[in-house]
Motif scaffolding. Structure first.
Motif, short mmCIF file in Angstrom:
data_model
loop_
_atom_site.label_atom_id
_atom_site.label_comp_id
_atom_site.label_asym_id
_atom_site.label_seq_id
_atom_site.Cartn_x
_atom_site.Cartn_y
_atom_site.Cartn_z
N GLU A 26 0.86 -1.18 0.00
CA GLU A 26 0.00 0.00 0.00
C GLU A 26 0.89 1.22 0.00
OE1 GLU A 26 -2.98 2.45 2.98
OE2 GLU A 26 -2.48 0.38 3.47
N ALA A 27 0.65 2.13 -0.93
CA ALA A 27 1.37 3.40 -0.96
C ALA A 27 0.42 4.48 -0.44
CB ALA A 27 1.82 3.72 -2.38
N TYR A 28 0.87 5.26 0.53
CA TYR A 28 0.05 6.30 1.12
C TYR A 28 0.74 7.66 0.97
CZ TYR A 28 -2.85 8.79 4.49
OH TYR A 28 -3.69 9.70 5.08
N ARG A 29 0.15 8.53 0.18
CA ARG A 29 0.63 9.89 -0.05
C ARG A 29 2.10 9.89 -0.51
NH1 ARG A 29 -2.46 13.94 4.06
NH2 ARG A 29 -2.29 15.24 2.21
N LEU A 30 2.45 8.91 -1.31
CA LEU A 30 3.84 8.68 -1.68
C LEU A 30 4.24 9.35 -2.99
CD1 LEU A 30 6.24 7.14 -0.45
CD2 LEU A 30 5.48 5.12 -1.70
N ASP A 31 3.27 9.56 -3.88
CA ASP A 31 3.59 10.03 -5.24
C ASP A 31 4.44 11.30 -5.28
OD1 ASP A 31 2.30 7.89 -6.32
OD2 ASP A 31 0.48 8.98 -6.85
N ASP A 32 4.08 12.30 -4.48
CA ASP A 32 4.81 13.58 -4.51
C ASP A 32 5.69 13.77 -3.27
OD1 ASP A 32 2.80 13.97 -2.62
OD2 ASP A 32 2.49 16.07 -3.19
N ALA A 33 5.87 12.69 -2.50
CA ALA A 33 6.62 12.79 -1.24
C ALA A 33 8.11 13.02 -1.50
CB ALA A 33 6.43 11.53 -0.40
N GLU A 34 8.75 13.72 -0.56
CA GLU A 34 10.20 13.92 -0.59
C GLU A 34 10.89 13.04 0.43
OE1 GLU A 34 10.83 18.11 -0.10
OE2 GLU A 34 10.00 18.59 -2.07
N ILE A 35 10.18 12.75 1.53
CA ILE A 35 10.69 11.82 2.54
C ILE A 35 9.65 10.73 2.74
CG2 ILE A 35 12.18 13.51 3.70
CD1 ILE A 35 10.03 13.80 5.87
N GLY A 36 10.10 9.56 3.20
CA GLY A 36 9.15 8.47 3.33
C GLY A 36 9.50 7.51 4.43
N VAL A 37 8.50 6.70 4.76
CA VAL A 37 8.62 5.68 5.78
C VAL A 37 8.14 4.36 5.19
CG1 VAL A 37 7.69 4.92 8.01
CG2 VAL A 37 8.23 7.32 7.66
N ALA A 140 11.09 9.62 13.79
CA ALA A 140 11.63 9.21 12.49
C ALA A 140 11.47 10.32 11.46
CB ALA A 140 10.94 7.93 12.01
N LEU A 141 10.30 10.92 11.39
CA LEU A 141 10.05 11.97 10.40
C LEU A 141 10.90 13.21 10.67
CD1 LEU A 141 6.19 11.71 9.90
CD2 LEU A 141 8.02 10.76 8.49
N ASN A 142 11.02 13.59 11.94
CA ASN A 142 11.85 14.75 12.27
C ASN A 142 13.31 14.51 11.89
OD1 ASN A 142 9.62 16.10 13.24
ND2 ASN A 142 10.02 15.58 15.38
N GLU A 143 13.75 13.28 12.09
CA GLU A 143 15.11 12.95 11.72
C GLU A 143 15.30 13.02 10.20
OE1 GLU A 143 18.52 9.78 13.02
OE2 GLU A 143 16.49 9.52 13.77
N LEU A 144 14.32 12.54 9.45
CA LEU A 144 14.40 12.61 7.98
C LEU A 144 14.43 14.06 7.50
CD1 LEU A 144 11.93 9.77 6.93
CD2 LEU A 144 14.44 9.72 6.81
N ILE A 145 13.63 14.90 8.13
CA ILE A 145 13.63 16.32 7.77
C ILE A 145 15.01 16.92 8.02
CG2 ILE A 145 12.70 18.60 8.40
CD1 ILE A 145 10.04 17.04 9.09
N GLU A 146 15.58 16.61 9.17
CA GLU A 146 16.92 17.11 9.52
C GLU A 146 17.97 16.62 8.52
OE1 GLU A 146 20.03 16.83 13.25
OE2 GLU A 146 17.88 16.68 13.69
N ILE A 147 17.88 15.36 8.13
CA ILE A 147 18.82 14.80 7.16
C ILE A 147 18.73 15.53 5.82
CG2 ILE A 147 19.31 12.74 5.75
CD1 ILE A 147 18.59 11.08 8.30
N THR A 148 17.50 15.80 5.36
CA THR A 148 17.36 16.47 4.06
C THR A 148 17.84 17.92 4.14
OG1 THR A 148 15.03 17.02 4.48
CG2 THR A 148 15.48 15.00 3.25
N GLU A 149 17.73 18.53 5.32
CA GLU A 149 18.17 19.93 5.47
C GLU A 149 19.68 20.05 5.65
OE1 GLU A 149 15.76 21.38 8.69
OE2 GLU A 149 14.02 21.71 7.39
N THR A 150 20.28 19.09 6.36
CA THR A 150 21.71 19.22 6.71
C THR A 150 22.62 18.28 5.93
OG1 THR A 150 21.62 17.55 8.46
CG2 THR A 150 21.07 19.82 9.10
N GLY A 151 22.05 17.18 5.42
CA GLY A 151 22.88 16.17 4.77
C GLY A 151 23.63 15.29 5.74
N ILE A 152 23.35 15.45 7.04
CA ILE A 152 24.08 14.70 8.07
C ILE A 152 23.19 13.59 8.63
CG2 ILE A 152 25.14 14.85 10.37
CD1 ILE A 152 25.78 17.82 9.64
N ILE A 153 23.73 12.38 8.66
CA ILE A 153 23.05 11.24 9.28
C ILE A 153 23.79 10.93 10.57
CG2 ILE A 153 22.43 8.81 9.05
CD1 ILE A 153 22.53 9.28 5.98
N LYS A 154 23.10 11.08 11.70
CA LYS A 154 23.75 10.83 13.00
C LYS A 154 23.92 9.35 13.26
CE LYS A 154 22.33 15.22 14.92
NZ LYS A 154 21.23 15.93 15.53
#
Length: 164
Positions: A26-37, A140-154
């Motif tokens: 099942e794909a949920y709101r995935l078509d235009d998504a930038e981050i995903g779970v 998880a989502l906050n971490e993905l947002i941070e990764i896309t903004e900073t490029g850093i994976i902790k």
């Protein structure tokens, strides 16, 4: 393997009987998504509610809920996720003797052949029968947002919802 085709054929028959449609995932709101779970089973419902909240705030997030785990639909999953910038795979189990959770390993394998693919992190939840909460999805989502903004994976892999 012919399993995917058989699963889809049975799903079409079931849809005729019940009116409910089921695919390999099942794909949920995935078509235009930038981050995903990517997450399995009932925890996906909890995550969808959080995704709706984030969407209302203008954050383009989506979810993929696999229905068929073995054999894993590698190509179809890759096609559904390849456009994302960052992805968190949430596993309810850790792989004994493995580096990452079993779902993460299969999603990573599906995306590996692609030249352009999302950055991936793995979060393990629900150990010891602990509940999966909306706060875990938010982490998880906050971490993905941070990764896309900073490029850093902790941390590529981490346990969430466990006692310190």
């Amino acid at each position: 393997s012919r399993v995917s085709g058989v699963v889809l054929e049975v799903a079409r028959d079931f849809e005729k009987l019940s009116g409910r449609k089921y695919g390999l995932f099942e794909a949920y709101r995935l078509d235009d998504a930038e981050i995903g779970v990517v997450i399995l089973n009932s925890a996906a419902g909890t995550t969808k509610d959080v995704i709706d909240e984030y969407r209302n705030r203008g954050i383009k997030v989506g979810l993929l809920k696999p229905r068929l785990f073995r054999p894993f639909p590698y190509k179809e999953v890759a096609d559904a996720l390849k456009h994302l910038k960052a992805l968190c795979v949430l596993d309810r189990a850790d792989a004994f003797g493995g580096s990452f959770g079993p779902l993460y390993s299969d999603v990573a394998t599906s995306l590996y052949p692609l030249e352009k693919r999302p950055v991936m992190i793995n979060r393990i939840y629900g150990l010891g029968g602990r509940d999966y909460l909306s706060e875990h999805a938010e982490l998880a989502l906050n971490e993905l947002i941070e990764i896309t903004e900073t490029g850093i994976i902790k941390k590529y892999k981490e346990y969430i919802g466990v006692r310190e």
